[in-house]
Scaffold this active site. Structure first.
Site, PDB file in Angstrom:
ATOM      1  N   GLY A   1      15.634 -19.901 -12.938  1.00  0.00           N
ATOM      2  CA  GLY A   1      16.807 -19.063 -13.191  1.00  0.00           C
ATOM      3  C   GLY A   1      17.051 -18.978 -14.682  1.00  0.00           C
TER       4      GLY A   1
ATOM      5  CB  CYS B   1      11.496 -23.188 -13.868  1.00  0.00           C
ATOM      6  SG  CYS B   1      11.842 -22.686 -15.559  1.00  0.00           S
ATOM      7  CE1 TYR B   2      19.978 -23.399 -14.634  1.00  0.00           C
ATOM      8  CE2 TYR B   2      19.990 -23.209 -12.235  1.00  0.00           C
ATOM      9  CZ  TYR B   2      20.676 -23.371 -13.426  1.00  0.00           C
ATOM     10  OH  TYR B   2      22.033 -23.489 -13.430  1.00  0.00           O
TER      11      TYR B   2
ATOM     12  CG  HIS C   1       7.508 -20.406 -13.384  1.00  0.00           C
ATOM     13  ND1 HIS C   1       8.585 -20.108 -12.566  1.00  0.00           N
ATOM     14  CD2 HIS C   1       8.011 -20.555 -14.624  1.00  0.00           C
ATOM     15  CE1 HIS C   1       9.685 -20.061 -13.297  1.00  0.00           C
ATOM     16  NE2 HIS C   1       9.365 -20.324 -14.551  1.00  0.00           N
TER      17      HIS C   1
ATOM     18  CD  GLU D   1       7.043 -19.476  -9.433  1.00  0.00           C
ATOM     19  OE1 GLU D   1       6.586 -20.628  -9.433  1.00  0.00           O
ATOM     20  OE2 GLU D   1       8.060 -19.163 -10.072  1.00  0.00           O
TER      21      GLU D   1
ATOM     22  CB  SER E   1       7.354   8.985   4.991  1.00  0.00           C
ATOM     23  OG  SER E   1       6.781   7.698   4.810  1.00  0.00           O
ATOM     24  N   GLY E   2       4.496   8.790   6.690  1.00  0.00           N
ATOM     25  CA  GLY E   2       3.071   8.641   6.437  1.00  0.00           C
ATOM     26  C   GLY E   2       2.810   7.503   5.460  1.00  0.00           C
ATOM     27  N   GLY E   3       3.873   6.941   4.891  1.00  0.00           N
ATOM     28  CA  GLY E   3       3.740   5.757   4.038  1.00  0.00           C
ATOM     29  C   GLY E   3       3.466   4.542   4.924  1.00  0.00           C
ATOM     30  CB  VAL E   4       2.312   1.095   4.080  1.00  0.00           C
ATOM     31  CG1 VAL E   4       1.801  -0.093   4.850  1.00  0.00           C
ATOM     32  CG2 VAL E   4       1.294   1.591   3.090  1.00  0.00           C
ATOM     33  CG  ASP E   5       7.025  -0.040   3.941  1.00  0.00           C
ATOM     34  OD1 ASP E   5       5.978  -0.712   3.939  1.00  0.00           O
ATOM     35  OD2 ASP E   5       7.780   0.049   2.967  1.00  0.00           O
ATOM     36  CB  SER E   6       7.792   5.079   8.089  1.00  0.00           C
ATOM     37  OG  SER E   6       6.843   5.920   7.500  1.00  0.00           O
ATOM     38  CB  SER E   7       2.359   4.129   9.106  1.00  0.00           C
ATOM     39  OG  SER E   7       2.392   5.345   8.416  1.00  0.00           O
TER      40      SER E   7
ATOM     41  CE  LYS F   1       4.159  -1.261   0.795  1.00  0.00           C
ATOM     42  NZ  LYS F   1       5.254  -0.295   0.990  1.00  0.00           N
TER      43      LYS F   1
END
Ligand code: XMP
Length: 522
Positions: free
Chosen positions: A61, A88-89, A175, A177, A229-235, A375
Site C-alpha cells: 500500500g 511490503c506495506y 513483491h 507477486e 458482443s462477441g468479446g470473450v466475457d459475454s461469449s 480474465k
C-alpha cells in the site's frame, strides 16, 4: 452465485491496503489452484471468521504505517490462529502492530534487487539462496517484533523477510507477486500448501459444474437475456448459461457495422443455429442504422455517445420482441468488481463499454456468473466449454468498435478501409509471432487517420488516406509503451496495405506511449 457456497471452499483471503499489485496477489494464489478473494483491509473480523480462510495475505500500500491516518489491521486478526503473510506495506503492518519498529529508509529501494534468504525456512523452500526480487519501498522494518527472526536481507534492507513460526506470521518486504521476482511463485506455493495446508482443489472444471448447478437452481423455468458482443466475457457467459439452461437463454448480438473484418460471421458461426451451443441467437444487422446516425459526426465523444445510445436502443427493441424476461445476464468479471470499489485500490476506470443496463427491458434480477473470475480464468472456462481459441484469445476491442478507430466522420467506405488494413496488419503480426511469441504486443490494430496526402501509384498521382498502425505492450492497459515491431514486419504490412486496400496510399506507425497518448486514437 451464492456467497455462502463459495466460502465453503478452501480459500485464502487477501486484505487490500491499496497497493497497485493487489489483484496480482490473488491471481498468483489462484494459480496455485486455491480460491482467493480480495477484500478491503477494514473488513469486519466477524465476516473474516465466516469466510474461514486458510491463510490471510496483507497487501502492499502507499502509506506509512506510523501515520495515524494510515490503514491498519484489526488487532483481532492476529488472534485468529490463521497464518498471515504480509507483503511490503503488509510486512510493515505486521512489524509495527506486533511491537517492532518501522521507519523511513536511508535509501529507498525500487526495482530489481538481489536478496539473500534463509532457504531452510518453509516460506523459502526450493529458493536459491541469492536471487532477484522486486522492491518498491521507502520505509523499512528497523526492529522485528518479539518472536520474529530475520529470514532475508538485501544490501540496503536488513529485514527483507522475517517470520514467527510459532504464531504463523510471515513477512516479505519485496513483491513476490510481480514477475520480476524470480522465485515469487515458489513463495506463494510454500505459503498456501506447506504453511496454510491448502490442498489446491480450485479447478475451472469444478467451477463450471458448480456454476451450472447454481444457474439451474436460480433460473428454474425462467428466461434469460444476454447482450452478446462477441468479446470473450459475454461469449463465455453465453456458453456457460447455455450449458445450464439451453434455449431458455436468448442472446442478442447487435452488429453495429463497426466490428473487425469477418467478426460478425465468426460470432454467428459459433453461437448461431449451426454452432455448438443450444440457445436462441438473434443477430441484428444494424450497420446501416449506425452509419446513418454517425453521418456528419466528427467529435470523438459525440461518436461514442451516439454509438452507446443507439446500441442500447437497438438492443431494447429486440428485447421487447422477446417479451418478458426474468434475468438479464452480464459478463462482469472479478477485476471489474475489485475496480468498482471492493478494494481500496479502486481506481474506477471510466467505463467505455457500449451497452450498460437497458432502461426499458424489465427483468427480475441480473446474473453475472463470471463475477469472481479473472480474465485468464474466464478464457480457461471458455476453452473448456468448447469456444474456439480464436475467439477466446481475442484482443481487447473497444465497445464502440472501429467507430473510434476511424478519426473523424465514420462512413461505410472508411470502415471498409480500416477493416481491410487491420486484417492485413493482424495477419502479418500473427504470422511473425507464431514461432517467436516473445515480442507479441499486448494489443495491435490499424486505424484510419483523417489525413489524406499525395502519393504516386504506377504513373498516376494519388490523394488518399493514411493508415496508422498501433501496437502496445502493457499488462494493465492503463499505461503502455509502443511495441518495437521488427522493421521487416512493419514494411511487409505496409506494402500489403497500400497495395491491397483501395483508398490508402500511406502507412504510419504510432510510437507514442500511454500516457500521454491513449491506446485507442479516439
Ligand atoms: P485507452 O484508449 O483508454 O484504452 O487507452 C485502454 C484499453 O481499453 C480499450 N477500450 C475500450 N474497451 N470499451 C471497451 O470495452 C471502450 O469504449 C473502450 N475504449 C478503449 C482499449 O482497446 C484498450 O485495450
Amino acid at each position: 452465485m451464492k456467497k455462502g457456497k463459495i466460502m465453503e471452499r478452501e480459500n485464502i483471503l487477501v486484505l487490500d491496503f491499496g497497493g497497485q499489485y493487489n489483484q496480482l496477489i490473488a491471481r498468483r494464489v489462484r494459480e496455485c489452484n486455491v480460491y482467493c478473494e480480495v477484500h478491503s483491509s477494514d473488513t469486519d473480523i466477524a465476516k473474516i471468521r465466516e469466510m474461514a480462510p486458510k491463510g490471510i495475505i496483507l497487501t502492499g500500500g502507499p502509506n506509512s504505517v506510523y501515520e495515524e491516518s494510515s490503514p491498519h489491521a484489526d488487532p483481532d486478526l492476529f488472534t485468529l490462529g490463521i497464518p498471515i503473510l504480509g507483503i511490503c506495506y503488509g510486512a510493515q503492518i505486521l512489524a509495527y502492530q506486533l511491537g517492532g519498529r518501522v521507519a523511513g529508509a536511508d535509501k529507498s529501494e525500487y526495482g530489481k534487487t538481489e536478496v539473500t534468504v534463509d532457504t531452510t525456512k518453509s516460506l523459502f523452500k526450493d529458493w536459491k539462496e541469492d536471487s532477484v526480487v522486486w522492491m518498491s519501498h521507502t520505509d523499512l522494518i528497523k526492529d522485528v517484533p518479539e518472536g520474529f527472526t530475520v529470514t532475508g536481507h538485501t544490501s540496503d534492507c536488513p529485514v527483507a523477510a522475517m517470520q514467527d513460526d510459532e504464531r504463523g506470521f510471515y513477512a516479505v518486504q519485496f513483491h513476490p507477486e510481480v514477475v520480476h521476482t524470480d522465485e515469487g511463485m515458489k513463495l506463494f506455493r510454500n505459503f498456501v500448501y506447506d504453511i496454510c495446508g491448502c490442498s489446491g482443489d480450485w479447478q475451472m472444471s469444478s467451477f463450471i459444474d458448480t456454476s451450472v448447478t447454481q444457474i439451474k437452481e436460480k433460473v428454474g423455468n425462467g428466461k434469460v437475456l444476454l447482450g452478446l458482443s462477441g468479446g470473450v466475457d459475454s461469449s463465455v457467459v453465453a456458453a456457460l448459461i447455455s450449458k445450464a439452461i439451453g434455449d431458455q437463454l436468448t442472446c442478442v448480438f447487435v452488429d453495429h457495422g463497426l466490428l473487425r473484418k469477418n467478426e460478425a460471421d465468426e460470432v454467428s458461426e459459433v453461437f448461431g443455429d449451426s454452432g455448438l451451443f443450444k440457445l436462441n441467437f438473434v443477430h441484428v444487422d444494424a450497420a446501416a442504422h449506425f452509419y446513418e446516425k454517425l453521418s456528419g459526426v466528427t467529435e470523438p465523444e459525440d461518436k461514442r455517445k451516439i454509438i452507446g445510445a443507439e446500441f442500447i436502443d437497438v438492443f431494447e427493441k429486440e428485447a421487447e420482441k422477446i417479451g418478458t424476461v426474468d434475468f438479464l445476464a452480464q459478463g462482469t468479471i472479478y477485476p471489474d468488481v475489485i475496480e468498482s470499489g471492493l478494494g481500496k485500490s479502486a481506481t474506477i476506470k471510466s467505463h467505455h463499454n457500449v451497452g450498460g443496463l437497458p432502461d426499458h427491458v424489465s427483468f427480475r434480477e441480473i446474473i453475472e456468473p463470471l463475477r469472481m473470475l479473472f480474465k485468464d480464468e474466464v478464457r480457461e472456462v471458455g476453452l473448456k466449454l468448447g469456444i474456439p481459441e480464436k475467439l477466446v484469445y481475442r484482443q481487447p476491442f473497444p465497445g464502440p468498435g472501429l467507430g473510434v478507430r476511424v478519426i473523424g466522420e465514420v462512413t461505410p467506405d472508411k470502415i471498409r478501409m480500416v477493416q481491410e488494413a487491420d486484417a492485413i496488419y493482424r495477419e502479418e503480426i500473427e504470422k511473425a509471432t507464431e514461432n517467436d511469441p516473445d515480442w507479441k504486443p499486448s494489443q495491435y490494430y490499424a486505424a484510419l487517420t483523417n489525413m489524406r496526402s499525395v502519393g504516386v501509384m504506377g504513373d498516376g498521382r494519388t490523394y488518399d488516406y493514411a493508415i496508422a498502425l498501433r501496437a502496445v505492450i502493457t499488462t494493465d492497459f492503463m499505461t503502455a509503451t509502443a511495441a518495437p515491431i521488427p522493421w521487416d514486419v512493419l514494411t511487409r504490412a505496409t506494402d500489403r496495405i497500400v497495395n491491397e486496400v483501395k483508398g490508402v496510399n500511406r502507412v504510419l506507425y504510432d510510437c507514442t506511449s500511454k500516457p500521454p497518448a491513449t491506446i485507442e486514437l479516439e
